[in-house]
Write a protein that holds these residues in place. Sequence first.
Motif, mmCIF file in Angstrom:
data_model
loop_
_atom_site.group_PDB
_atom_site.id
_atom_site.type_symbol
_atom_site.label_atom_id
_atom_site.label_comp_id
_atom_site.label_asym_id
_atom_site.label_seq_id
_atom_site.Cartn_x
_atom_site.Cartn_y
_atom_site.Cartn_z
ATOM 1 N N LEU A 327 0.833 -1.205 0.000
ATOM 2 C CA LEU A 327 0.000 0.000 0.000
ATOM 3 C C LEU A 327 0.871 1.261 0.000
ATOM 4 C CD1 LEU A 327 -2.664 -1.165 2.622
ATOM 5 C CD2 LEU A 327 -2.913 -1.120 0.134
ATOM 6 N N MET A 328 1.974 1.235 0.715
ATOM 7 C CA MET A 328 2.882 2.388 0.734
ATOM 8 C C MET A 328 3.525 2.607 -0.637
ATOM 9 S SD MET A 328 4.578 1.745 4.497
ATOM 10 C CE MET A 328 6.038 2.722 4.191
ATOM 11 N N GLU A 329 3.899 1.512 -1.290
ATOM 12 C CA GLU A 329 4.506 1.654 -2.618
ATOM 13 C C GLU A 329 3.513 2.270 -3.599
ATOM 14 O OE1 GLU A 329 7.161 -0.884 -5.841
ATOM 15 O OE2 GLU A 329 6.384 -1.888 -4.066
ATOM 16 N N MET A 330 2.254 1.846 -3.492
ATOM 17 C CA MET A 330 1.234 2.442 -4.345
ATOM 18 C C MET A 330 1.042 3.916 -3.969
ATOM 19 S SD MET A 330 -0.461 1.767 -6.970
ATOM 20 C CE MET A 330 -0.108 0.000 -6.969
ATOM 21 N N GLY A 331 1.172 4.225 -2.695
ATOM 22 C CA GLY A 331 1.085 5.618 -2.252
ATOM 23 C C GLY A 331 2.177 6.474 -2.878
ATOM 24 N N ILE A 332 3.404 5.941 -2.930
ATOM 25 C CA ILE A 332 4.518 6.672 -3.569
ATOM 26 C C ILE A 332 4.177 6.958 -5.030
ATOM 27 C CG2 ILE A 332 6.934 6.524 -4.300
ATOM 28 C CD1 ILE A 332 7.421 4.712 -1.837
ATOM 29 N N GLN A 333 3.730 5.926 -5.742
ATOM 30 C CA GLN A 333 3.425 6.083 -7.169
ATOM 31 C C GLN A 333 2.324 7.117 -7.396
ATOM 32 O OE1 GLN A 333 2.709 2.231 -8.987
ATOM 33 N NE2 GLN A 333 4.509 1.356 -8.019
ATOM 34 N N GLU A 334 1.290 7.061 -6.546
ATOM 35 C CA GLU A 334 0.176 8.004 -6.728
ATOM 36 C C GLU A 334 0.579 9.432 -6.367
ATOM 37 O OE1 GLU A 334 -2.817 7.745 -8.114
ATOM 38 O OE2 GLU A 334 -2.244 5.733 -8.715
ATOM 39 N N CYS A 335 1.455 9.589 -5.401
ATOM 40 C CA CYS A 335 1.925 10.930 -5.045
ATOM 41 C C CYS A 335 2.761 11.550 -6.166
ATOM 42 C CB CYS A 335 2.750 10.889 -3.753
ATOM 43 S SG CYS A 335 1.729 10.698 -2.264
ATOM 44 N N LEU A 336 3.388 10.721 -6.975
ATOM 45 C CA LEU A 336 4.229 11.220 -8.072
ATOM 46 C C LEU A 336 3.472 11.306 -9.398
ATOM 47 C CD1 LEU A 336 7.400 9.132 -7.196
ATOM 48 C CD2 LEU A 336 7.146 11.593 -6.936
ATOM 49 N N ARG A 337 2.260 10.758 -9.428
ATOM 50 C CA ARG A 337 1.510 10.720 -10.690
ATOM 51 C C ARG A 337 1.017 12.117 -11.063
ATOM 52 N NH1 ARG A 337 -3.306 6.434 -11.144
ATOM 53 N NH2 ARG A 337 -4.799 7.854 -12.057
ATOM 54 N N GLU A 338 1.282 12.514 -12.290
ATOM 55 C CA GLU A 338 0.874 13.838 -12.750
ATOM 56 C C GLU A 338 -0.340 13.767 -13.667
ATOM 57 O OE1 GLU A 338 4.302 15.645 -14.455
ATOM 58 O OE2 GLU A 338 5.383 15.756 -12.541
ATOM 59 N N GLU A 339 -0.435 12.694 -14.472
ATOM 60 C CA GLU A 339 -1.579 12.546 -15.375
ATOM 61 C C GLU A 339 -2.750 11.899 -14.645
ATOM 62 O OE1 GLU A 339 -1.600 10.973 -19.521
ATOM 63 O OE2 GLU A 339 0.536 11.433 -19.425
#
Length: 709
Positions: A327-339
């Motif tokens: 869940l944390m790894e997905m959190g990192i990805q979503e925090c960096l997602r721009e599109e």
Amino acid sequence: PRFLAMASDSGDRHATLQRCLGVLRDARNDSEQFAALLLVTKAVRAGEVDAKTRRQIFDAIGFTFPTRLLTSRQPPAGCPPHTFRALGLTLLACFCTDPELAGHSQILNKIPTFNDILLSPCEPDSTSMIDDVYQCLSAVLATARGPRELVTKGTVSALCQAFLKGGHSSDRALTLLVGLLAIAEAKCWQRDAPQLLAVLSKLSSDFFKAEDMTKFELCEVLPHFIPLSPPLTENSEGSECLHRLYKGLVDILGSKLSQTQRDPALKLAASLMQACGTEWIPAGSTGSKFLALLVNLACVEVRLTLEEPDAVEVEGKKEVVTACYVLMEMGIQECLREENPLLEDVQKMQLMRIMEEAFGAVIFYLREVKQEELQDPFIFASVRILGAWMAEETSSLKQEICELLPFLVDYARKLFKEGNPALSQAELVSTEGSASPQDALRFLLPGFCHLTAEDRPRHILVSKGAPALLCEYFLQQWEVLTSEPMAPAPLTSTEMSLQTMCGIFLNLVVTAPDLVRQDKTFSSLMDVLLKSLPLLLPQEHHLVLAANVATLGLMMARILTGSAALQGTQSAKDFFGAAIRFLSQAHMAQADPSSDGLAVTVSPAYVSAWDDIHELWFLGMQALAGCIPHFPWLPHAALQAHWPEGLSQLLSRVAPASVDFELITAFQGVLVELARASEQCRDVILSHHGMEWANLYGMAALEQCLAEQ
């Protein structure tokens, strides 16, 4: 009369059984054998048979007699039609309690019969047959060959149907399905996806509707039915299942929960994240709040567990924390997602702060790890998630990460030396934490790439022998890549690792050239690069890796000018020939829609990768220019590739306004060195109006070089 006497002699069951076994061995006809068998099966059903007696029963009748009973369609007078089948199944269930017999081909070839019985209408007096079938199937599942045989012989479909229709012991069908999926998930879904999806549909519906402890019990079962492939989002039924699971988790996690209730919900959410990313969470404020809540809960759980010395050792805790890592790894990805981000900017900032605290706890935990614990898969999961953070977040926890670097290098080296890190996609850490720890380096490489650009972490990595380890890993990964079919395919983790390592070595070449000169590691790496590029370059689908290898090789050659491998050897000539092809074929002349003339443009073969390689191309041009004075045979290689001629023709044909300053500088750097090093190159440039176009493009250095006698 003999059998009546035996039956009435209940005082000594063991003696009765022994006499029955004697009759089974010595029976003069089927009637006697059948009567003795009735007493034996009665004892078996009563659970009065120990291992020794069970073996004696098998020795007395073998598989032949139960097989005859299963296929017989003529029951004794006054008995139900399934009498013989029931007796045969009871005996087989008895035999299956012996693991050696459970894996016997005579049992395995009866799997279709077991499936048929599961799917047959269940009469009130035939429930014992269903129980015996489940006992046989459970025993087969526990054998080496069993799972494969069950999948190929259609048991997954039979169990799905048995569960969906309900009836006697249908809960055992679900238990068996969970066991099969745990061992052979991919094969089960490949063969029986519609049936498994129907089970998931029922489970997700029950989960959504339940308002008692059933909801939490289903949290434990459901992860087994969420496949990594095929994606559940592919069809409407799968999407509906995901929506029901989302709604059910919203209900759970939005309530006040005990630890035992929250843990299964977090594990279910993690399994959904692994399979579908965040696609199962709807866009909008409700979805973003739910995702933020999930990541927040995961971070709190990680801190509470890892900051307490003994908390992580509580049974089941490592599995829960591993789920939180997902869940944390997905959190990192979503925090960096721009599109199309799921999270709002304020939520992203809040989550990054919360995750920073959780990663501080991960670092604290890893610093306390003892040598004897290094094989624990949970350590691997912790290093892996820290690698994900280091890959993206380079400014926070810098001091703590620097202090942990010696451990990370030693840990990665230990696993690399002990195991084969060429792992498949299946290596992803599961929510059960069952993945075997092996290739930690793959997850640390992106972080190392950032860290080698900075002085302090770079010195630590070098002092711990990271360059030598990475060189060994590069060679091993190269062997993996070349052993795979060289056909166009999605970017593999192997190729990505090789690209990232090129980035790490480039950082070292630029920031620590003396290290490159002195450390023999780089001479070994140079040998690998010389052989690699000529194999990569003909294949367009490896262009990004080829750009990395070419540029790194040219940058290192400029430093290792005295290396024996570079003194006109065939491998050096092959490498530089390939590097010149890579650099020379990147641009071409094309009709300019805005005018009647021609303009410089990126070649079609390079267009799709240009965003990833254009900086490497410019760096490669600069490095090649630096190599030309040191290797007298290089101008001849350029002439063989017709590069001076081709570049002269290109620049004389296109409109000067279409060539930007950076490109002019790159072209001039190479042309000047070629003209200085080779009279023949100079003559070729002059014969193609070099003085004229050099003046036109403002290439003063080239003009001066060409004007010199």
